[in-house]
Design an enzyme around this catalytic site. Structure first.
Site, PDB file in Angstrom:
ATOM      1  N   SER A  19       0.814  -1.223   0.000  1.00  0.00           N
ATOM      2  CA  SER A  19       0.000   0.000   0.000  1.00  0.00           C
ATOM      3  C   SER A  19       0.849   1.277   0.000  1.00  0.00           C
ATOM      4  O   SER A  19       1.899   1.339   0.637  1.00  0.00           O
ATOM      5  CB  SER A  19      -0.889   0.007   1.247  1.00  0.00           C
ATOM      6  N   THR A  66      -9.500  -1.502   2.747  1.00  0.00           N
ATOM      7  CA  THR A  66      -9.297  -1.829   1.341  1.00  0.00           C
ATOM      8  C   THR A  66      -9.685  -3.277   1.066  1.00  0.00           C
ATOM      9  O   THR A  66     -10.235  -3.969   1.937  1.00  0.00           O
ATOM     10  CB  THR A  66      -7.836  -1.499   0.920  1.00  0.00           C
ATOM     11  N   LYS A  70     -14.109  -3.903   1.859  1.00  0.00           N
ATOM     12  CA  LYS A  70     -14.858  -2.643   1.726  1.00  0.00           C
ATOM     13  C   LYS A  70     -16.377  -2.806   1.865  1.00  0.00           C
ATOM     14  O   LYS A  70     -17.054  -1.892   2.309  1.00  0.00           O
ATOM     15  CB  LYS A  70     -14.559  -1.993   0.371  1.00  0.00           C
ATOM     16  N   ASP A 106     -13.366   7.253  -2.026  1.00  0.00           N
ATOM     17  CA  ASP A 106     -12.908   6.942  -3.395  1.00  0.00           C
ATOM     18  C   ASP A 106     -13.600   7.855  -4.402  1.00  0.00           C
ATOM     19  O   ASP A 106     -12.969   8.401  -5.306  1.00  0.00           O
ATOM     20  CB  ASP A 106     -13.226   5.489  -3.760  1.00  0.00           C
ATOM     21  N   LYS A 159     -24.416  -7.737 -13.430  1.00  0.00           N
ATOM     22  CA  LYS A 159     -23.792  -6.748 -12.537  1.00  0.00           C
ATOM     23  C   LYS A 159     -23.943  -5.335 -13.106  1.00  0.00           C
ATOM     24  O   LYS A 159     -24.143  -4.374 -12.366  1.00  0.00           O
ATOM     25  CB  LYS A 159     -22.319  -7.093 -12.308  1.00  0.00           C
TER      26      LYS A 159
HETATM   27  P1  NAP Z   1     -13.993  -5.648  -8.530  1.00  0.00           P
HETATM   28  O1  NAP Z   1     -15.099  -5.180  -7.669  1.00  0.00           O
HETATM   29  O2  NAP Z   1     -13.446  -7.019  -8.324  1.00  0.00           O
HETATM   30  O3  NAP Z   1     -14.493  -5.509 -10.067  1.00  0.00           O
HETATM   31  C1  NAP Z   1     -13.691  -5.969 -11.125  1.00  0.00           C
HETATM   32  C2  NAP Z   1     -14.288  -5.575 -12.469  1.00  0.00           C
HETATM   33  O4  NAP Z   1     -13.369  -6.021 -13.490  1.00  0.00           O
HETATM   34  C3  NAP Z   1     -15.620  -6.225 -12.805  1.00  0.00           C
HETATM   35  O5  NAP Z   1     -16.385  -5.377 -13.616  1.00  0.00           O
HETATM   36  C4  NAP Z   1     -15.189  -7.473 -13.582  1.00  0.00           C
HETATM   37  O6  NAP Z   1     -16.167  -7.963 -14.478  1.00  0.00           O
HETATM   38  C5  NAP Z   1     -14.037  -6.911 -14.385  1.00  0.00           C
HETATM   39  N1  NAP Z   1     -13.108  -7.961 -14.813  1.00  0.00           N
HETATM   40  C6  NAP Z   1     -12.188  -8.588 -14.038  1.00  0.00           C
HETATM   41  N2  NAP Z   1     -11.534  -9.514 -14.783  1.00  0.00           N
HETATM   42  C7  NAP Z   1     -12.062  -9.455 -16.048  1.00  0.00           C
HETATM   43  C8  NAP Z   1     -11.806 -10.139 -17.265  1.00  0.00           C
HETATM   44  N3  NAP Z   1     -10.879 -11.082 -17.346  1.00  0.00           N
HETATM   45  N4  NAP Z   1     -12.532  -9.811 -18.369  1.00  0.00           N
HETATM   46  C9  NAP Z   1     -13.477  -8.834 -18.308  1.00  0.00           C
HETATM   47  N5  NAP Z   1     -13.764  -8.151 -17.169  1.00  0.00           N
HETATM   48  C10 NAP Z   1     -13.074  -8.451 -16.062  1.00  0.00           C
HETATM   49  O7  NAP Z   1     -12.720  -4.687  -8.434  1.00  0.00           O
HETATM   50  P2  NAP Z   1     -12.726  -3.114  -8.085  1.00  0.00           P
HETATM   51  O8  NAP Z   1     -12.595  -2.924  -6.620  1.00  0.00           O
HETATM   52  O9  NAP Z   1     -13.888  -2.494  -8.777  1.00  0.00           O
HETATM   53  O10 NAP Z   1     -11.326  -2.627  -8.723  1.00  0.00           O
HETATM   54  C11 NAP Z   1     -11.167  -2.555 -10.132  1.00  0.00           C
HETATM   55  C12 NAP Z   1      -9.905  -1.802 -10.492  1.00  0.00           C
HETATM   56  O11 NAP Z   1      -9.973  -0.449 -10.023  1.00  0.00           O
HETATM   57  C13 NAP Z   1      -8.620  -2.382  -9.908  1.00  0.00           C
HETATM   58  O12 NAP Z   1      -7.622  -2.373 -10.909  1.00  0.00           O
HETATM   59  C14 NAP Z   1      -8.253  -1.429  -8.791  1.00  0.00           C
HETATM   60  O13 NAP Z   1      -6.847  -1.345  -8.582  1.00  0.00           O
HETATM   61  C15 NAP Z   1      -8.783  -0.105  -9.348  1.00  0.00           C
HETATM   62  N6  NAP Z   1      -9.075   0.863  -8.264  1.00  0.00           N
HETATM   63  C16 NAP Z   1      -8.322   1.992  -8.215  1.00  0.00           C
HETATM   64  C17 NAP Z   1      -8.549   2.925  -7.214  1.00  0.00           C
HETATM   65  C18 NAP Z   1      -7.719   4.179  -7.159  1.00  0.00           C
HETATM   66  O14 NAP Z   1      -7.652   4.834  -6.099  1.00  0.00           O
HETATM   67  N7  NAP Z   1      -7.098   4.574  -8.253  1.00  0.00           N
HETATM   68  C19 NAP Z   1      -9.567   2.713  -6.254  1.00  0.00           C
HETATM   69  C20 NAP Z   1     -10.331   1.547  -6.361  1.00  0.00           C
HETATM   70  C21 NAP Z   1     -10.059   0.614  -7.370  1.00  0.00           C
HETATM   71  P3  NAP Z   1     -17.270  -9.065 -13.980  1.00  0.00           P
HETATM   72  O15 NAP Z   1     -18.311  -8.304 -13.236  1.00  0.00           O
HETATM   73  O16 NAP Z   1     -17.753  -9.655 -15.238  1.00  0.00           O
HETATM   74  O17 NAP Z   1     -16.517 -10.041 -13.108  1.00  0.00           O
END
Ligand code: NAP
Length: 284
Positions: A19, A66, A70, A106, A159
């Protein structure tokens, strides 16, 4: 200097060792002479309830939350801020006496990062790629910013539909849902938020968009990923002449917003900008 009066803050997650938050809060606390320490707490799912009870028992002043806690953490809190409730996730807990309140910084952090880059959302058409936790924060932020339309594209259509249902419940905004394999063009998509984990280190060649998509059709490309700092998606958009933004700003400003909630201090823009540059430089 740490004394008996120094307040304790931290990050609850699993894993937590990579982190950036300890460094971020240290930078802000040093700049603003706040007497605090910030550390990480590696908490397994089975220990989440005990860890939240521990905040009260140990008089910890506040924590960030995190992955993967969450959503699950919400049921252990005494109160939840309305935006966090709408997003369905908490990333910051404030302790006031024996009351723990959950917030989501966020979405506030992403808004500040967009403002910093002079990317404005009002009346814009938005495409959100993904429908996970981060996409929900983007959607609620767009709702509060009075965008014109939100289109959600996701691999799992249910979703995306669930997310659009949430948008409709709270905001008067036009919506559309597209299944990922049917996204063939970006015409009229305006500002595009890439919120999936595709392209994140170490799988940096991954990209949710098809190879033959014309990137020049979008106005702005935002990727929430911050490692690498330029994903394949952002590189292609930049090469097509599109303005781009990575996830570092969101990461930084969500920390700033947590800092504000905990200490009741709104740092001056000059302090924020200076620390943001240091934060970015450290990762380039
Ligand atoms: P999450 O709840 O697990 O959601 C993941 C998303 O990615 C879902 O829409 C999922 O689709 C899709 N996905 C994953 N693998 C896939 C694949 N192989 N093909 C197509 N779609 C795929 O994760 P999250 O918490 O939203 O985080 C997502 C990203 O945002 C991460 O990279 C994280 O590091 C980033 N993030 C950044 C910040 C920041 O401060 N910059 C804050 C939060 C998150 P399905 O629904 O079909 O599974």
């Amino acid at each position: 200097m740490i004394t008996g009066k120094t307040k304790v803050y931290g990050l609850i997650g699993h894993p937590v060792e990579h982190s950036f938050s300890p460094q971020l809060h240290y930078m802000l606390a040093t700049s603003l002479a706040v007497d605090m320490v910030y550390t990480t707490f590696d908490v397994e799912k089975s220990a989440l309830k005990a860890s939240i009870e521990g905040i009260k028992a140990l008089n910890i002043s506040g924590v960030n939350v995190t992955v993967p806690h969450k959503v699950a953490v919400m049921k252990y809190l005494d109160a939840i801020d309305i935006a966090a409730m709408r997003i369905g996730a908490v990333n910051t807990i404030v302790r006031e006496g024996n009351v723990l309140t959950g917030y989501n910084t966020d979405y506030l952090g992403l808004k500040m990062a967009l403002d910093y880059e002079k990317i404005f959302l009002k009346d814009e058409d938005i495409l959100i790629i993904g429908a996970g936790g981060a996409a929900r924060a983007v959607a609620v932020m767009c709702g509060y910013a009075n965008v014109r339309k939100i289109t959600v594209v996701n691999r799992t259509i249910e979703k995306a539909e669930e997310l659009v249902k949430t948008i409709k419940e709270y905001f008067d905004i036009e919506t559309e849902v597209i299944i990922m394999e049917e996204l063939v063009e970006l015409e009229n998509m305006g500002i595009v938020f890439q919120t999936t984990s595709l392209g994140m280190f170490p799988n940096i060649k991954n990209n949710p968009l098809k190879d033959n998509i014309d990137y020049s059709k979008m106005k702005v490309a935002v990727d929430l990923i911050f490692n690498p700092i330029e994903t394949e998606f952002l590189a292609k958009a930049r090469k097509a002449g599109v303005k781009t933004m990575n996830g570092l700003g969101m990461l930084y400003y969500q920390g700033v917003k947590a800092f504000e909630l905990w200490h009741g201090i709104i740092p001056e823009k000059s302090v924020l900008d200076k620390n943001f540059q240091l934060f970015i430089n450290d990762r380039q």
